[in-house]
Write an enzyme that holds these catalytic residues in place. Sequence first.
Site, mmCIF file in Angstrom:
data_model
loop_
_atom_site.group_PDB
_atom_site.id
_atom_site.type_symbol
_atom_site.label_atom_id
_atom_site.label_comp_id
_atom_site.label_asym_id
_atom_site.label_seq_id
_atom_site.Cartn_x
_atom_site.Cartn_y
_atom_site.Cartn_z
ATOM 1 N N ARG A 9 0.863 -1.179 0.000
ATOM 2 C CA ARG A 9 0.000 0.000 0.000
ATOM 3 C C ARG A 9 0.901 1.231 0.000
ATOM 4 O O ARG A 9 2.017 1.193 0.504
ATOM 5 C CB ARG A 9 -0.856 0.111 1.273
ATOM 6 N N ARG A 32 -2.680 10.996 2.122
ATOM 7 C CA ARG A 32 -3.472 11.775 3.075
ATOM 8 C C ARG A 32 -4.080 12.941 2.325
ATOM 9 O O ARG A 32 -3.336 13.771 1.793
ATOM 10 C CB ARG A 32 -2.527 12.309 4.139
ATOM 11 N N ARG A 46 20.373 -5.958 5.981
ATOM 12 C CA ARG A 46 20.771 -4.735 5.267
ATOM 13 C C ARG A 46 21.341 -3.809 6.340
ATOM 14 O O ARG A 46 20.916 -3.834 7.489
ATOM 15 C CB ARG A 46 19.588 -4.019 4.605
ATOM 16 N N ARG A 61 19.511 9.960 2.850
ATOM 17 C CA ARG A 61 18.977 11.134 3.538
ATOM 18 C C ARG A 61 20.059 11.812 4.368
ATOM 19 O O ARG A 61 21.111 11.221 4.633
ATOM 20 C CB ARG A 61 17.763 10.783 4.404
ATOM 21 N N GLU A 110 23.289 9.342 5.291
ATOM 22 C CA GLU A 110 23.046 7.903 5.444
ATOM 23 C C GLU A 110 23.164 7.185 4.093
ATOM 24 O O GLU A 110 22.538 7.606 3.116
ATOM 25 C CB GLU A 110 21.635 7.660 5.995
ATOM 26 N N TYR A 163 12.274 -6.878 12.513
ATOM 27 C CA TYR A 163 12.320 -5.441 12.752
ATOM 28 C C TYR A 163 11.184 -5.034 13.685
ATOM 29 O O TYR A 163 10.024 -5.392 13.455
ATOM 30 C CB TYR A 163 12.200 -4.630 11.441
ATOM 31 N N ASP A 223 9.817 -1.429 15.907
ATOM 32 C CA ASP A 223 10.013 -0.072 16.397
ATOM 33 C C ASP A 223 10.251 -0.134 17.908
ATOM 34 O O ASP A 223 10.042 -1.173 18.544
ATOM 35 C CB ASP A 223 8.783 0.787 16.085
#
Length: 389
Positions: free
Chosen positions: A184, A188, A261, A292, A317, A365, A367
């Site tokens: 997806r 917004r 990675r 970034r 990065e 992974y 958060d």
Amino acid sequence: MNIIMNTSFKEYDYLIVGSGLFGSTFAHQATLRGKKCLVIDKRPHLGGNVYCEKIEGINVHKYGAHIFHTSNQEVWDFVSSIVEFNRYTNSPIANYKGKLYNLPFNMNTFHQMWGVITPIEAEAKLEEQRAEARAMLNGRAPQNLEEQAQLLIGKDIYETLIRGYTEKQWGRKCVDLPAFIIRRLPVRMIYDNNYFNDKYQGIPIGGYNKLIEGLLQDVDIKLECDYFKHKNELDAICKRVVYSGPIDEFFDYCYGRLNYRTVSFETTVKNTSNYQGNAVVNYTERDIPYTRIIEHKHFEMFGDEIQKCSVSVISKEYSTEWKEGMEPYYPVNDNLNNSLADKYRELASNTKDVIFGGRLAEYKYYDMAPIVEKAIKAFVLDNTDSRKK
Ligand code: FAD
């Protein structure tokens, strides 16, 4: 916090391998309930990947920018009871060939891209672009990430904001990446640059080290201590082990090595009080090698504070292929690595007196907020599990 010099003759309920957010939260919960814990880490500092290094008075997120965000009231109340959080709101900007776009994709982005003003105009433009992508496919399913992304969001946003960034992240062309990577692409239809939808977000005031120090306040600690180099002595003085290191290493890579990675950081001090005016700027064109630039002061300095500090620290990065000796950051969730991880998980579930938890021990992974929640639950589970008592 007590730094242990000599651990002989000590008895611990838990040896906690890894002082990241998982190990530190577990240690906090256990200590609060009268358990004696020893936390060890092979690094010379606490905190795992949330550790911040002070450079020129600025907290630099050494292992990558970390923004705490959650809608889980219990987790937010818990971390806020340890340290106060500031009002940082993540609103990254994308730079494509010198032109700036707001992220996540919202009415500001659509205005910058097409000059549209109202949600109805933006929706019409998006639909026009999606229809073009459907016509190109002519009824067949998307075969790669490029086709999938264009179907979801159209050519303009794909070319400007997705293609180059994704190719840098994966080190492969979008036409060579599988379509399922992008399921997806949320849009917004309001003018809202807040990256997260969560109820709460922020950075601990004083940095993440304050959070970790608060969690480990009454816990014994030994740094620069690799569990596998001292396994026998450490196991001998602790009843149970909480392991948050790499799961394949625990089992001596018996089925082979898991892959990751990684990201490498080029951190420099800039002789300016405000380098890019935002904490996070993504570079979405392929020809710029970094993904970034993070300007760390913007995580914790607002308003006049920014100018008062005359220098700034930035990190470029670079997304890189992982090799042994590098920091393992992101698990690679392809079939090969997933089935290897399953085999290690099976071994872990049959290992008595060891709790495996955290991003490396689960090869998954997470958060930060889910890690805190998991560590709290892991302690509760361990202390209600009657089988081992
Ligand atoms: P870690 O922090 O990795 O801690 C594991 C610790 O175990 C390390 O200190 C390691 O040195 C130690 N260890 C390993 N092996 C041994 C051994 N043999 N002996 C002794 N010690 C050992 N989450 C968010 O919510 N928001 C973000 O913005 C965000 N940004 C991120 C950016 C990057 C680049 C990455 C990679 C992750 C990001 N995360 C973010 C996720 C966050 O970093 C993790 O949720 C969290 O750090 C996981 O904590 P942990 O304790 O499981 O692992």
